[in-house]
Write a protein that holds these residues in place. Structure first.
Motif, PDB file in Angstrom:
ATOM      1  N   ILE A 189       5.882  28.614  -7.050  1.00 56.50           N
ATOM      2  CA  ILE A 189       4.930  27.979  -6.117  1.00 56.50           C
ATOM      3  C   ILE A 189       3.582  27.828  -6.539  1.00 56.50           C
ATOM      4  N   ASP A 190       3.176  28.898  -7.371  1.00 53.32           N
ATOM      5  CA  ASP A 190       1.883  28.692  -8.052  1.00 53.32           C
ATOM      6  C   ASP A 190       1.719  27.559  -9.083  1.00 53.32           C
ATOM      7  N   SER A 191       2.716  27.416  -9.490  1.00 52.07           N
ATOM      8  CA  SER A 191       2.729  26.213 -10.481  1.00 52.07           C
ATOM      9  C   SER A 191       2.706  24.765  -9.812  1.00 52.07           C
ATOM     10  N   LEU A 192       3.553  24.802  -8.516  1.00 53.22           N
ATOM     11  CA  LEU A 192       3.381  23.542  -8.044  1.00 53.22           C
ATOM     12  C   LEU A 192       1.920  23.312  -7.193  1.00 53.22           C
ATOM     13  N   LYS A 193       1.253  24.472  -6.706  1.00 49.12           N
ATOM     14  CA  LYS A 193       0.042  24.224  -6.291  1.00 49.12           C
ATOM     15  C   LYS A 193      -1.035  23.688  -7.460  1.00 49.12           C
ATOM     16  N   MET A 194      -0.633  24.392  -8.855  1.00 52.81           N
ATOM     17  CA  MET A 194      -1.473  23.779  -9.941  1.00 52.81           C
ATOM     18  C   MET A 194      -1.334  22.364  -9.960  1.00 52.81           C
ATOM     19  N   PHE A 195      -0.242  21.841 -10.203  1.00 54.77           N
ATOM     20  CA  PHE A 195      -0.015  20.684 -10.389  1.00 54.77           C
ATOM     21  C   PHE A 195      -0.498  19.491  -9.262  1.00 54.77           C
ATOM     22  N   TYR A 196      -0.094  20.035  -8.131  1.00 48.61           N
ATOM     23  CA  TYR A 196      -0.647  19.492  -6.895  1.00 48.61           C
ATOM     24  C   TYR A 196      -2.206  19.044  -6.917  1.00 48.61           C
ATOM     25  N   VAL A 197      -3.041  20.120  -7.255  1.00 48.94           N
ATOM     26  CA  VAL A 197      -4.424  19.960  -7.464  1.00 48.94           C
ATOM     27  C   VAL A 197      -4.843  18.921  -8.204  1.00 48.94           C
ATOM     28  N   GLY A 198      -4.046  18.661  -9.276  1.00 47.33           N
ATOM     29  CA  GLY A 198      -4.419  17.638 -10.210  1.00 47.33           C
ATOM     30  C   GLY A 198      -3.887  16.233  -9.878  1.00 47.33           C
ATOM     31  N   LEU A 199      -3.249  16.128  -8.849  1.00 52.10           N
ATOM     32  CA  LEU A 199      -2.761  14.798  -8.364  1.00 52.10           C
ATOM     33  C   LEU A 199      -3.675  13.816  -7.994  1.00 52.10           C
ATOM     34  N   ASP A 200      -3.670  12.544  -7.989  1.00 48.58           N
ATOM     35  CA  ASP A 200      -4.440  11.591  -7.572  1.00 48.58           C
ATOM     36  C   ASP A 200      -4.355  11.619  -6.120  1.00 48.58           C
ATOM     37  N   PRO A 201      -5.484  11.539  -5.435  1.00 49.55           N
ATOM     38  CA  PRO A 201      -5.647  11.512  -3.823  1.00 49.55           C
ATOM     39  C   PRO A 201      -4.631  10.507  -3.262  1.00 49.55           C
ATOM     40  N   ILE A 202      -4.454   9.218  -3.910  1.00 53.28           N
ATOM     41  CA  ILE A 202      -3.593   8.270  -3.390  1.00 53.28           C
ATOM     42  C   ILE A 202      -2.114   8.908  -3.384  1.00 53.28           C
ATOM     43  N   ILE A 203      -1.542   9.584  -4.246  1.00 54.50           N
ATOM     44  CA  ILE A 203      -0.515  10.277  -4.675  1.00 54.50           C
ATOM     45  C   ILE A 203      -0.276  11.325  -3.555  1.00 54.50           C
ATOM     46  N   LYS A 204      -1.173  12.342  -3.197  1.00 53.69           N
ATOM     47  CA  LYS A 204      -1.257  13.264  -2.268  1.00 53.69           C
ATOM     48  C   LYS A 204      -1.135  12.842  -0.898  1.00 53.69           C
ATOM     49  N   LYS A 205      -1.554  11.606  -0.562  1.00 52.69           N
ATOM     50  CA  LYS A 205      -1.266  10.879   0.735  1.00 52.69           C
ATOM     51  C   LYS A 205       0.016  10.331   0.902  1.00 52.69           C
TER      52      LYS A 205
END
Length: 186
Positions: free
Chosen positions: A1-17
């Protein structure tokens, strides 16, 4: 889950949405574990006798959540030690709630009977292991055996084995129980 959090933070805001980004965010939130000092999340589940078991019915008792399964070899190896701990501390206020991740309810009940496990038991099942409302997910348990200790006021004291990043042992658990329950002898 820590790795997932790390990768998620680096995602483009459009992808996060996007729907995928939102699903990742939901997964991260579901695995945000409660930790020492937090109020233990309540739960209600059917026990092995078919009655409803609620965490809040154990107020005033020290509770050990024991996450495991009959198919789990390390879980099976630890049963004698967990039994010894239960026998030593039950009269001082310790209750154990076994949280089963067995494949089906039949094998769950057979394991309770065959191993002569004389404490409380509830069933999650391996098919619901990743559902956000599942007790193991709420408590952030991703591997078994895992143990979570809750004090008489419903506050999480500590995490052991698969529930802890440092993999604290059952000896560590017993040392904590000795501190918590040494003055509670009946």
């Amino acid at each position: 889950i820590d790795s997932l959090k790390m990768f998620y933070v680096g995602l483009d805001p459009i992808i996060k949405k996007s729907s995928y980004g939102l699903e990742i965010q939901k997964t991260i939130e579901s695995y945000s574990r409660v930790d020492s000092g937090d109020v233990a999340p309540g739960f209600s589940s059917e026990n092995s006798d078919g009655n409803v078991l609620k965490l809040n019915q154990f107020k005033g008792k020290t509770v050990l959540l024991d996450f495991g399964a009959g198919w789990c070899v390390p879980c099976k190896k630890e049963i004698p030690e967990v039994k010894r701990i239960f026998d030593k501390y039950h009269s001082k206020g310790l209750e154990i709630i076994g949280v089963s991740l067995d494949v089906d309810k039949t094998s769950w009940k057979e394991n309770i009977k065959n191993e002569n496990l004389n404490w409380h038991h509830i069933y999650v099942g391996s098919d619901k292991f990743r559902e956000t409302e599942s007790i193991n997910v709420v408590y952030g348990v991703q591997s078994i055996p895992a143990y979570i200790l809750i004090n008489e006021n419903g506050i999480m004291i500590d995490r052991y084995r698969g529930a802890d990043k440092k993999d604290k042992s059952l000896k560590d658990l017993e040392a904590k129980l000795e501190t918590l329950l040494s003055s509670n002898s009946l």
